[in-house]
Scaffold this motif. Sequence first.
Motif, mmCIF file in Angstrom:
data_model
loop_
_atom_site.group_PDB
_atom_site.id
_atom_site.type_symbol
_atom_site.label_atom_id
_atom_site.label_comp_id
_atom_site.label_asym_id
_atom_site.label_seq_id
_atom_site.Cartn_x
_atom_site.Cartn_y
_atom_site.Cartn_z
ATOM 1 N N ILE A 219 1.351 6.860 -24.559
ATOM 2 C CA ILE A 219 0.658 7.168 -23.566
ATOM 3 C C ILE A 219 -0.509 8.277 -24.328
ATOM 4 C CG2 ILE A 219 0.196 9.051 -21.564
ATOM 5 C CD1 ILE A 219 3.402 8.070 -21.058
ATOM 6 N N ASN A 220 -1.786 7.981 -24.068
ATOM 7 C CA ASN A 220 -2.899 8.624 -24.552
ATOM 8 C C ASN A 220 -3.351 9.873 -23.460
ATOM 9 O OD1 ASN A 220 -2.912 7.465 -27.297
ATOM 10 N ND2 ASN A 220 -3.981 5.716 -26.269
ATOM 11 N N VAL A 221 -3.781 10.825 -23.857
ATOM 12 C CA VAL A 221 -4.151 12.012 -23.031
ATOM 13 C C VAL A 221 -5.435 12.049 -23.184
ATOM 14 C CG1 VAL A 221 -3.953 14.362 -22.332
ATOM 15 C CG2 VAL A 221 -1.886 13.160 -23.221
ATOM 16 N N ALA A 222 -6.341 11.939 -22.234
ATOM 17 C CA ALA A 222 -7.691 12.074 -22.014
ATOM 18 C C ALA A 222 -8.014 13.342 -21.453
ATOM 19 C CB ALA A 222 -8.406 10.681 -21.605
ATOM 20 N N SER A 223 -9.123 13.108 -20.353
ATOM 21 C CA SER A 223 -9.467 14.262 -19.509
ATOM 22 C C SER A 223 -10.146 14.012 -18.380
ATOM 23 C CB SER A 223 -10.371 15.106 -20.600
ATOM 24 O OG SER A 223 -11.013 16.140 -19.965
ATOM 25 N N MET A 224 -10.525 14.788 -17.573
ATOM 26 C CA MET A 224 -11.460 14.525 -16.323
ATOM 27 C C MET A 224 -12.962 14.400 -16.837
ATOM 28 S SD MET A 224 -11.463 18.246 -14.725
ATOM 29 C CE MET A 224 -13.157 18.604 -14.203
ATOM 30 N N TYR A 225 -13.052 14.708 -18.109
ATOM 31 C CA TYR A 225 -14.503 14.417 -18.518
ATOM 32 C C TYR A 225 -14.504 13.283 -19.626
ATOM 33 C CZ TYR A 225 -16.249 19.134 -16.854
ATOM 34 O OH TYR A 225 -16.604 20.151 -16.056
ATOM 35 N N ALA A 226 -13.570 12.699 -19.737
ATOM 36 C CA ALA A 226 -13.524 11.370 -20.526
ATOM 37 C C ALA A 226 -14.730 10.374 -19.802
ATOM 38 C CB ALA A 226 -12.242 10.668 -20.391
ATOM 39 N N LEU A 227 -14.607 10.036 -18.522
ATOM 40 C CA LEU A 227 -15.694 9.093 -18.114
ATOM 41 C C LEU A 227 -16.438 9.732 -17.104
ATOM 42 C CD1 LEU A 227 -12.914 6.073 -17.757
ATOM 43 C CD2 LEU A 227 -14.746 6.573 -19.766
ATOM 44 N N ASN A 228 -16.633 11.105 -16.841
ATOM 45 C CA ASN A 228 -17.234 11.679 -15.895
ATOM 46 C C ASN A 228 -18.282 12.884 -16.758
ATOM 47 O OD1 ASN A 228 -16.392 10.895 -13.254
ATOM 48 N ND2 ASN A 228 -14.579 11.313 -14.375
ATOM 49 N N GLY A 229 -19.591 12.797 -16.545
ATOM 50 C CA GLY A 229 -20.346 14.021 -17.196
ATOM 51 C C GLY A 229 -19.767 15.523 -16.860
ATOM 52 N N ALA A 230 -20.015 16.043 -17.744
ATOM 53 C CA ALA A 230 -19.794 17.671 -17.502
ATOM 54 C C ALA A 230 -20.727 18.366 -16.552
ATOM 55 C CB ALA A 230 -19.686 18.436 -18.992
ATOM 56 N N HIS A 231 -20.294 19.205 -15.585
ATOM 57 C CA HIS A 231 -21.108 19.944 -14.970
ATOM 58 C C HIS A 231 -21.548 21.358 -15.605
ATOM 59 C CE1 HIS A 231 -20.877 17.852 -10.967
ATOM 60 N NE2 HIS A 231 -19.590 17.111 -11.783
ATOM 61 N N HIS A 232 -22.827 21.398 -16.347
ATOM 62 C CA HIS A 232 -22.818 22.360 -17.099
ATOM 63 C C HIS A 232 -23.198 23.611 -16.596
ATOM 64 C CE1 HIS A 232 -22.864 19.450 -20.586
ATOM 65 N NE2 HIS A 232 -23.578 18.687 -19.993
ATOM 66 N N ARG A 233 -23.546 23.508 -15.342
ATOM 67 C CA ARG A 233 -23.995 24.871 -14.576
ATOM 68 C C ARG A 233 -22.754 25.795 -14.384
ATOM 69 N NH1 ARG A 233 -28.528 23.079 -10.180
ATOM 70 N NH2 ARG A 233 -30.198 22.584 -12.032
ATOM 71 N N ILE A 234 -21.485 25.220 -14.311
ATOM 72 C CA ILE A 234 -20.458 26.133 -14.283
ATOM 73 C C ILE A 234 -20.074 26.978 -15.323
ATOM 74 C CG2 ILE A 234 -19.427 24.313 -12.532
ATOM 75 C CD1 ILE A 234 -17.235 23.684 -14.557
ATOM 76 N N TYR A 235 -20.629 26.671 -16.498
ATOM 77 C CA TYR A 235 -20.230 27.258 -17.636
ATOM 78 C C TYR A 235 -21.278 28.730 -17.951
ATOM 79 C CZ TYR A 235 -17.172 23.675 -18.455
ATOM 80 O OH TYR A 235 -16.153 22.462 -18.572
ATOM 81 N N ASP A 236 -22.389 28.626 -17.076
ATOM 82 C CA ASP A 236 -23.339 29.670 -17.331
ATOM 83 C C ASP A 236 -22.848 30.994 -17.210
ATOM 84 O OD1 ASP A 236 -25.354 27.800 -17.305
ATOM 85 O OD2 ASP A 236 -25.999 27.995 -15.372
ATOM 86 N N GLY A 237 -23.106 31.860 -17.993
ATOM 87 C CA GLY A 237 -22.442 32.992 -18.350
ATOM 88 C C GLY A 237 -20.958 33.301 -18.412
ATOM 89 N N MET A 238 -20.268 32.218 -18.822
ATOM 90 C CA MET A 238 -18.957 32.105 -19.458
ATOM 91 C C MET A 238 -18.646 32.420 -20.713
ATOM 92 S SD MET A 238 -17.100 31.888 -16.518
ATOM 93 C CE MET A 238 -17.732 31.839 -15.024
ATOM 94 N N PRO A 239 -17.689 32.773 -21.346
ATOM 95 C CA PRO A 239 -17.561 32.838 -22.582
ATOM 96 C C PRO A 239 -17.338 31.540 -23.455
ATOM 97 C CG PRO A 239 -15.630 33.495 -21.646
ATOM 98 C CD PRO A 239 -16.399 33.391 -20.580
ATOM 99 N N PHE A 240 -17.240 30.593 -22.649
ATOM 100 C CA PHE A 240 -17.152 29.038 -23.349
ATOM 101 C C PHE A 240 -18.086 28.099 -22.509
ATOM 102 C CE2 PHE A 240 -14.009 30.103 -20.336
ATOM 103 C CZ PHE A 240 -14.081 28.957 -19.201
ATOM 104 N N LYS A 241 -18.189 27.024 -23.138
ATOM 105 C CA LYS A 241 -19.034 26.050 -22.643
ATOM 106 C C LYS A 241 -18.254 24.641 -22.620
ATOM 107 C CE LYS A 241 -23.225 28.425 -23.893
ATOM 108 N NZ LYS A 241 -24.468 28.414 -24.695
ATOM 109 N N ASN A 242 -18.926 23.633 -22.203
ATOM 110 C CA ASN A 242 -18.211 22.154 -22.475
ATOM 111 C C ASN A 242 -18.730 21.693 -23.792
ATOM 112 O OD1 ASN A 242 -18.434 19.221 -22.008
ATOM 113 N ND2 ASN A 242 -16.779 19.875 -20.779
ATOM 114 N N PHE A 243 -17.589 21.227 -24.614
ATOM 115 C CA PHE A 243 -17.966 20.824 -25.994
ATOM 116 C C PHE A 243 -18.419 19.478 -26.077
ATOM 117 C CE2 PHE A 243 -16.338 20.456 -30.530
ATOM 118 C CZ PHE A 243 -17.409 21.041 -30.944
#
Length: 262
Positions: free
Chosen positions: A146-170
């Motif tokens: 079993i390989n563990v991926a992510s909701m962002y594996a085949l979907n683009g990141a919503h970059h605006r939700i990271y505005d002002g946060m201490p981290f971003k989508n990498f």
Amino acid sequence: MTDLASRTIFITGSGGVLGSTYVRQMLSAGARVIASDLPGARAEALQDAHAGNDRFRFYELDVSDEAQVSEIFGHILADGWQPNVVVNNAAITGELLMGAGKPFPDFADISVTDWERTMRTNLTAPFMIARQMDRDIVGRWPCTLINVASMYALNGAHHRIYDGMPFKNFAAYGVSKAGIHGLTVWLAGYWAHRGATVNTIAPGAVFNNHSEEFQRRVGELIMLNRMASPDEIAGVMLFLCSPQAGYMTGQMVNVDGGFSAW
């Protein structure tokens, strides 16, 4: 509850929020669990939590180290354990890579060193684990990867939700998680005639002490309007580890509250 009494499960990256939850639930379901992680506080906490459980075993392992990976199944087999499920869970996230208090770079400032370190752990390491399975396990008895991926594996990141946060989508994280499903579908066909199945689980946004504002922003992107608890992801992981999933191979299972279905 899923019955895993017939399963001996080897899981990498066992000390994190999801990894430790997988271990706890697997043991509760009757499995024998072989956990691994880098040495340190997370590994020590995991060993302390399950000290005295004769169905639990721990090995220190740096999955990015080819020499260590080449030896791990030999050590496990020599100790009398025969894993019939392997979970490629170890991964570097952007937050982990940058470290506490270190500023998170914009895309233009990401170093090749950080990109390649992420790819080494998140994609090359699962390949090396699978390659060692091929050498030491596959064909000797029926098994599952079993390989563990992510909701962002085949979907683009919503970059605006990271505005002002201490981290971003990498970027390297999402790219590596897309690649891991490519490994799944390739191996599913390659191993099918040797009694092995391969699937991907793609967890959604998992709550880990995120701020209320970040929870609100993420929730707006998810049909169920909230982040997941680690136990909700682990419940699906246990099914994929179980004999009941024996006719599944080459599949990606999204456990994301409907994020990918919009």
